[in-house]
Design a protein around this motif. Structure first.
Motif, mmCIF file in Angstrom:
data_model
loop_
_atom_site.group_PDB
_atom_site.id
_atom_site.type_symbol
_atom_site.label_atom_id
_atom_site.label_comp_id
_atom_site.label_asym_id
_atom_site.label_seq_id
_atom_site.Cartn_x
_atom_site.Cartn_y
_atom_site.Cartn_z
ATOM 1 N N PRO A 6 -11.865 55.090 1.086
ATOM 2 C CA PRO A 6 -13.010 55.858 0.571
ATOM 3 C C PRO A 6 -14.131 55.899 1.610
ATOM 4 O O PRO A 6 -14.348 54.931 2.357
ATOM 5 N N LYS A 7 -14.863 57.011 1.672
ATOM 6 C CA LYS A 7 -15.946 57.160 2.643
ATOM 7 C C LYS A 7 -17.010 56.081 2.458
ATOM 8 O O LYS A 7 -17.605 55.604 3.426
ATOM 9 N N GLU A 8 -17.246 55.698 1.194
ATOM 10 C CA GLU A 8 -18.271 54.682 0.932
ATOM 11 C C GLU A 8 -17.880 53.339 1.535
ATOM 12 O O GLU A 8 -18.722 52.599 2.057
ATOM 13 N N LEU A 9 -16.585 53.011 1.483
ATOM 14 C CA LEU A 9 -16.110 51.748 2.040
ATOM 15 C C LEU A 9 -16.194 51.774 3.564
ATOM 16 O O LEU A 9 -16.577 50.776 4.195
ATOM 17 N N ILE A 10 -15.843 52.915 4.161
ATOM 18 C CA ILE A 10 -15.946 53.046 5.615
ATOM 19 C C ILE A 10 -17.391 52.852 6.060
ATOM 20 O O ILE A 10 -17.675 52.137 7.030
ATOM 21 N N ALA A 11 -18.310 53.481 5.333
ATOM 22 C CA ALA A 11 -19.735 53.354 5.671
ATOM 23 C C ALA A 11 -20.196 51.901 5.547
ATOM 24 O O ALA A 11 -20.947 51.398 6.395
ATOM 25 N N GLU A 12 -19.734 51.218 4.495
ATOM 26 C CA GLU A 12 -20.119 49.816 4.278
ATOM 27 C C GLU A 12 -19.608 48.932 5.414
ATOM 28 O O GLU A 12 -20.317 48.037 5.894
ATOM 29 N N ILE A 13 -18.386 49.181 5.872
ATOM 30 C CA ILE A 13 -17.820 48.398 6.968
ATOM 31 C C ILE A 13 -18.588 48.667 8.264
ATOM 32 O O ILE A 13 -18.933 47.739 9.006
ATOM 33 N N LEU A 14 -18.866 49.930 8.530
ATOM 34 C CA LEU A 14 -19.525 50.296 9.783
ATOM 35 C C LEU A 14 -20.946 49.745 9.875
ATOM 36 O O LEU A 14 -21.419 49.409 10.969
ATOM 37 N N THR A 15 -21.657 49.648 8.746
ATOM 38 C CA THR A 15 -23.028 49.131 8.794
ATOM 39 C C THR A 15 -23.083 47.682 9.251
ATOM 40 O O THR A 15 -24.134 47.213 9.692
ATOM 41 N N ARG A 16 -21.975 46.979 9.170
ATOM 42 C CA ARG A 16 -21.936 45.569 9.555
ATOM 43 C C ARG A 16 -21.611 45.378 11.039
ATOM 44 O O ARG A 16 -21.574 44.249 11.528
ATOM 45 N N LEU A 17 -21.367 46.479 11.744
ATOM 46 C CA LEU A 17 -21.018 46.399 13.162
ATOM 47 C C LEU A 17 -22.271 46.493 14.024
ATOM 48 O O LEU A 17 -23.275 47.087 13.623
ATOM 49 N N PRO A 18 -22.237 45.918 15.241
ATOM 50 C CA PRO A 18 -23.388 46.029 16.134
ATOM 51 C C PRO A 18 -23.601 47.456 16.605
ATOM 52 O O PRO A 18 -22.680 48.279 16.611
ATOM 53 N N VAL A 19 -24.829 47.747 17.020
ATOM 54 C CA VAL A 19 -25.203 49.096 17.423
ATOM 55 C C VAL A 19 -24.358 49.589 18.589
ATOM 56 O O VAL A 19 -23.937 50.747 18.628
ATOM 57 N N LYS A 20 -24.088 48.728 19.566
ATOM 58 C CA LYS A 20 -23.297 49.145 20.726
ATOM 59 C C LYS A 20 -21.932 49.661 20.300
ATOM 60 O O LYS A 20 -21.423 50.650 20.863
ATOM 61 N N ALA A 21 -21.311 49.011 19.331
ATOM 62 C CA ALA A 21 -20.003 49.458 18.836
ATOM 63 C C ALA A 21 -20.130 50.793 18.105
ATOM 64 O O ALA A 21 -19.295 51.690 18.270
ATOM 65 N N LEU A 22 -21.196 50.934 17.320
ATOM 66 C CA LEU A 22 -21.384 52.171 16.559
ATOM 67 C C LEU A 22 -21.589 53.370 17.477
ATOM 68 O O LEU A 22 -21.117 54.476 17.189
ATOM 69 N N LEU A 23 -22.288 53.163 18.582
ATOM 70 C CA LEU A 23 -22.497 54.257 19.528
ATOM 71 C C LEU A 23 -21.163 54.741 20.094
ATOM 72 O O LEU A 23 -20.970 55.938 20.333
ATOM 73 N N LYS A 24 -20.231 53.816 20.316
ATOM 74 C CA LYS A 24 -18.905 54.193 20.813
ATOM 75 C C LYS A 24 -18.069 54.840 19.718
ATOM 76 O O LYS A 24 -17.325 55.796 19.966
ATOM 77 N N PHE A 25 -18.200 54.313 18.491
ATOM 78 C CA PHE A 25 -17.364 54.809 17.394
ATOM 79 C C PHE A 25 -17.741 56.217 16.952
ATOM 80 O O PHE A 25 -16.978 56.863 16.230
ATOM 81 N N ARG A 26 -18.893 56.704 17.384
ATOM 82 C CA ARG A 26 -19.239 58.095 17.070
ATOM 83 C C ARG A 26 -18.236 59.064 17.685
ATOM 84 O O ARG A 26 -18.092 60.198 17.229
ATOM 85 N N CYS A 27 -17.560 58.597 18.747
ATOM 86 C CA CYS A 27 -16.604 59.462 19.449
ATOM 87 C C CYS A 27 -15.188 59.368 18.884
ATOM 88 O O CYS A 27 -14.276 60.054 19.372
ATOM 89 N N VAL A 28 -14.964 58.523 17.880
ATOM 90 C CA VAL A 28 -13.627 58.368 17.307
ATOM 91 C C VAL A 28 -13.160 59.665 16.670
ATOM 92 O O VAL A 28 -12.047 60.140 16.900
ATOM 93 N N CYS A 29 -14.044 60.260 15.878
ATOM 94 C CA CYS A 29 -13.741 61.541 15.233
ATOM 95 C C CYS A 29 -15.043 62.182 14.773
ATOM 96 O O CYS A 29 -16.090 61.535 14.743
#
Length: 373
Positions: A6-29
């Motif tokens: 579910p999108k809500e679960l993905i969002a919940e998982i991603l909020t727990r990651l550091p900013v540097k990882a999130l900046l890279k994960f924007r390019c996943v899809c």
């Protein structure tokens, strides 16, 4: 696999990651890029970070300082450095301002978004300070447009800025108080990040003189900017001027009762301990530091003296508190110290404060933030 969650679960998982990882994960899809860049996710990530900081008692400050290259055996000119201190180590940042004509000044940090200036109010070159909003976590900054109030057009005597966050409109704002010609006449402008421009505020101008050492002490607490200075309506009695970022209204707050020798304006500083407003005073006549805390915000009667202790003559400017309650300051030997308010034991924090000591500032900072993405 991610498509099955579910999108809500993905969002919940991603909020727990550091900013540097999130900046890279924007390019996943595209969907992840859109999610991470959305205002809702940025707010959720910020709230998660603030919550974890409180639970873990994390204490992070962003610090501006001047480095004299000659003293370090470098070039002929000094530079301004910005570092982050997390309570255990210092990390130097690639800040958007390394060199400037006068001095770098950090006005404040709200939700990880720092407001700094590359030049203080300058009569000689007829310049009003240029302001920059900067998020070190994502290495992104933006220069604010110039205010319409200038030295040539208005004959300014003094300019004071304040920075804070309007939680009602989710907006970051800068308020500028510009005194025109003779005191106490003042013009007030407000910059809104949401609007992207300055606008004049037609409010009763504050009859207030600020204590410069060399810039006025200020702190953002409870949605309100606070400055310490003198009340022109009361024969320059010390008062705390406030500006509410939501209602856009100025008020005055009385300080605690003055010490026996009276207030020394240039030795006063407002700060924050936890979520409470504090006032620090260094009485050089008796080499004593006194700290008051406002236990119930807005209630003058709730001012309470937290600590009063003697210091040696090497004591420098009061800069504020760590979350642990330690007082942070620096000595004349260009070293940064903290002092435990209960044991009164000083600790060398291991950072050298070279060059101009008045160019050193330290403010609380949220180190993991996507604001301004």
């Amino acid at each position: 696999m991610a498509d099955r969650l579910p999108k809500e679960l993905i969002a919940e998982i991603l909020t727990r990651l550091p900013v540097k990882a999130l900046l890279k994960f924007r390019c996943v899809c595209k969907s992840w890029g859109s999610l991470i860049s959305s205002p809702k996710f940025i707010t959720s990530k910020l709230n998660q970070t603030i919550h974890l900081n409180k639970i873990n008692n994390t204490d992070t400050h962003i610090i501006g300082r001047y480095i004299n290259a000659n003293e370090e055996g470098g070039g002929e000119e000094g530079r301004y450095s910005v570092i982050i201190y997390d309570g255990s180590c210092f990390i130097e940042l690639e800040n958007p301002i390394l060199y400037c004509a006068s001095q770098l000044h950090i006005f404040g940090s709200c939700n990880g978004l720092v407001c700094l200036s590359d030049n203080i109010f300058d009569y000689v070159f007829k310049k009003v300070n240029n302001l920059i909003l900067w998020n070190p976590s994502i290495r992104k900054s933006m220069r604010l447009p110039m205010s319409s109030i200038g030295i040539d057009s208005h004959g300014l005597r003094e300019v004071v800025d304040g920075y804070g966050f309007d939680s009602k409109t989710n907006d970051y704002k800068v308020v500028r108080i510009a005194y025109i010609n003779d005191f106490p006449d003042a013009e007030v402008e407000l910059y809104s990040l949401n609007r992207g421009c300055w606008r004049r505020i037609y409010v009763v101008g504050p009859h207030h003189r600020f204590t410069f050492a060399p810039l006025p002490s200020q702190v953002f607490v409870n949605g309100i900017v606070h400055w310490v200075g003198g009340d022109l309506d009361a024969d320059y009695d010390i008062s705390i001027l406030t500006f509410d970022m939501s209602s856009e209204v100025f008020c005055k707050m009385m300080p605690p009762a003055a010490p026996p020798h009276g207030w020394m304006p240039t030795r006063l500083a407002v700060s924050v301990l936890g979520e409470s407003l504090c006032l620090g005073h260094f009485d050089s006549l008796v080499s004593k530091v006194s700290i008051w805390v406002m236990k119930e915000y807005g209630v003058v009667q709730s001012w309470s003296k937290l600590f009063a202790f003697d210091v040696d003559e090497g004591f420098g400017r009061f800069l504020g508190f760590r979350r642990t309650g330690d007082l942070r300051f620096f000595k004349r030997n260009d070293r940064m110290f903290s002092i435990n308010l209960e044991s009164q034991q000083a600790k060398d924090l291991g950072i050298w404060l070279s060059g101009n000591p008045e160019a050193f500032y330290a403010v609380p900072h949220v180190a993991e933030s996507l604001v301004l993405l």
